[in-house]
Design a protein around this motif. Structure first.
Motif, PDB file in Angstrom:
ATOM      1  N   LYS A   1       0.852  -1.192   0.000  1.00 24.44           N
ATOM      2  CA  LYS A   1       0.000   0.000   0.000  1.00 24.44           C
ATOM      3  C   LYS A   1       0.885   1.238   0.000  1.00 24.44           C
ATOM      4  O   LYS A   1       1.942   1.256   0.621  1.00 24.44           O
TER       5      LYS A   1
ATOM      6  N   LEU B   1       0.343   5.442   0.564  1.00 22.06           N
ATOM      7  CA  LEU B   1      -0.651   6.439   0.950  1.00 22.06           C
ATOM      8  C   LEU B   1       0.038   7.616   1.636  1.00 22.06           C
ATOM      9  O   LEU B   1       0.798   7.422   2.593  1.00 22.06           O
ATOM     10  N   SER B   2      -0.187   8.813   1.111  1.00 26.96           N
ATOM     11  CA  SER B   2       0.303  10.059   1.738  1.00 26.96           C
ATOM     12  C   SER B   2       1.807  10.042   2.019  1.00 26.96           C
ATOM     13  O   SER B   2       2.255  10.453   3.088  1.00 26.96           O
ATOM     14  N   GLY B   3       2.584   9.525   1.077  1.00 23.15           N
ATOM     15  CA  GLY B   3       4.038   9.532   1.235  1.00 23.15           C
ATOM     16  C   GLY B   3       4.596   8.379   2.040  1.00 23.15           C
ATOM     17  O   GLY B   3       5.815   8.264   2.224  1.00 23.15           O
TER      18      GLY B   3
ATOM     19  N   TYR C   1       4.929   4.143   2.578  1.00 24.43           N
ATOM     20  CA  TYR C   1       4.878   2.857   1.875  1.00 24.43           C
ATOM     21  C   TYR C   1       4.774   1.758   2.920  1.00 24.43           C
ATOM     22  O   TYR C   1       5.598   1.683   3.836  1.00 24.43           O
TER      23      TYR C   1
ATOM     24  N   GLN D   1       5.628   0.428   8.253  1.00 23.88           N
ATOM     25  CA  GLN D   1       5.361   1.716   7.600  1.00 23.88           C
ATOM     26  C   GLN D   1       6.695   2.383   7.281  1.00 23.88           C
ATOM     27  O   GLN D   1       7.468   2.704   8.183  1.00 23.88           O
TER      28      GLN D   1
ATOM     29  N   ARG E   1       9.188   5.209   4.887  1.00 27.82           N
ATOM     30  CA  ARG E   1       9.341   6.363   3.995  1.00 27.82           C
ATOM     31  C   ARG E   1      10.428   6.020   2.975  1.00 27.82           C
ATOM     32  O   ARG E   1      11.266   5.155   3.217  1.00 27.82           O
TER      33      ARG E   1
ATOM     34  N   ARG F   1      -9.948   5.104  -3.903  1.00 32.36           N
ATOM     35  CA  ARG F   1      -9.124   6.305  -3.760  1.00 32.36           C
ATOM     36  C   ARG F   1      -7.620   6.054  -3.896  1.00 32.36           C
ATOM     37  O   ARG F   1      -6.879   6.947  -4.224  1.00 32.36           O
ATOM     38  N   HIS F   2      -7.141   4.900  -3.545  1.00 26.81           N
ATOM     39  CA  HIS F   2      -5.704   4.650  -3.616  1.00 26.81           C
ATOM     40  C   HIS F   2      -5.489   3.197  -4.043  1.00 26.81           C
ATOM     41  O   HIS F   2      -6.410   2.396  -4.039  1.00 26.81           O
TER      42      HIS F   2
END
Length: 293
Positions: free
Chosen positions: A8, A10-12, A14, A24, A26, A202-203
């Motif tokens: 996934k 989402l919002s910067g 990965y 999670q 970056r 949406r994503h």
């Protein structure tokens, strides 16, 4: 360093699947510098700051990628096209098929909403299904309401990364809800004013369906052929590619060349007129494209 797969974005952030754990992450600044954007589906090397957070250090080589929707390393594309509401479109399906074939992704044609067809419409869809099967494609007729075709579709998803794609409103999310009821993906009715569905996804995210991963995508926002050259188009139509082996001239584009094996198959009815017509239209579109420098 540990390795995992991005399931996934989402919002910067990965979200990397490592064994059974979701980290999670970056992306490192070096990706921006090298103009590399990590994509859902990428196999990556990452560094974990702790059990839940980390940084992606390296994106492994991709076997394929789609730009819109942004997904990598796809095994197959489930191209969902409704029989009605919106009406079945061979030209739109062929555009999808060309893009998928060009990216070396196996396509499976899934015709949805079969429960809404009348007798005449059903007959026409069955005829199209036979023609696409004859061309060499897997075709599955489905209905989310009656669950027709679901048992036939499920085995194709096992141990594969699949992307569900198709125009908005054809029932992609509805099919996924039947395949995995706990998802409860949002679906919207067709906007009768616009004659098409409203975007409900949406994503991009890979979700488990059985033992396979599936991307429910916001749909292809671009269906242009910017990456495809004229001589490559033949390879994106399996039945035209087969027939081209009988063309007299190497590099035949099957337009006005003499002794063309493809045109012979069209004249004999072995290649449907609409498939050949779409090939010619797409070829002209590629030729008319502005040159890239």
């Amino acid at each position: 360093m540990p390795e995992g797969k991005i399931i996934k974005a989402l919002s910067g952030f990965y979200y990397v699947l490592h064994h059974d754990q979701l980290i999670q992450c970056r992306g490192r600044g070096v990706f921006r510098k090298n103009k590399v954007t990590p994509l859902v589906g990428d196999d990556v090397v990452f560094q974990a700051e702790n059990e839940l957070d980390g940084y992606i250090l390296e994106v492994k080589e991709r076997k394929n990628e789609l730009v819109r929707p942004p997904v990598a390393n796809i095994d197959q594309a489930i191209l969902v096209f409704s029989a009605v509401e919106p009406d079945f479109s061979t030209v739109l399906l062929d555009r999808f098929l060309v893009l998928v074939e060009f990216n070396q992704i196996i396509p499976i044609i899934c015709i949805s909403k079969m429960d809404l067809t009348n007798q005449e419409q059903e007959k026409q869809i069955l005829n199209y299904a036979d023609q696409y099967k004859e061309a060499g494609y897997e075709v599955i007729l489905t209905s989310s309401e009656t669950e027709t075709g679901i048992e036939q579709l499920q085995p194709h998803l096992e141990n594969k990364i699949s992307v569900f794609a198709g125009q908005s409103g054809v029932g992609k999310s509805s099919l996924l809800n039947v395949l995995r009821p706990d998802l409860d993906l949002k679906t919207n009715d067709i906007s009768t004013h616009l004659g098409r569905g409203r975007h409900t996804t949406r994503h991009v995210e890979l979700i488990w369906v059985g033992n396979g991963l599936v991307a429910d995508t916001p749909g292809f926002s671009s269906l242009d052929f910017n990456e495809i050259e004229a001589e490559q188009l033949t390879n994106c139509f399996p039945e035209i590619q087969r027939a081209s082996e009988n063309c007299k001239f190497r590099g035949c584009l099957h337009v006005s060349e003499p002794k063309c094996g493809v045109k012979e198959k069209v004249e004999s009815g072995e290649i449907p007129d609409y498939r050949y017509e779409h090939y010619l239209n797409f070829l002209q579109e590629i030729k008319d494209r502005k040159p890239r420098y």
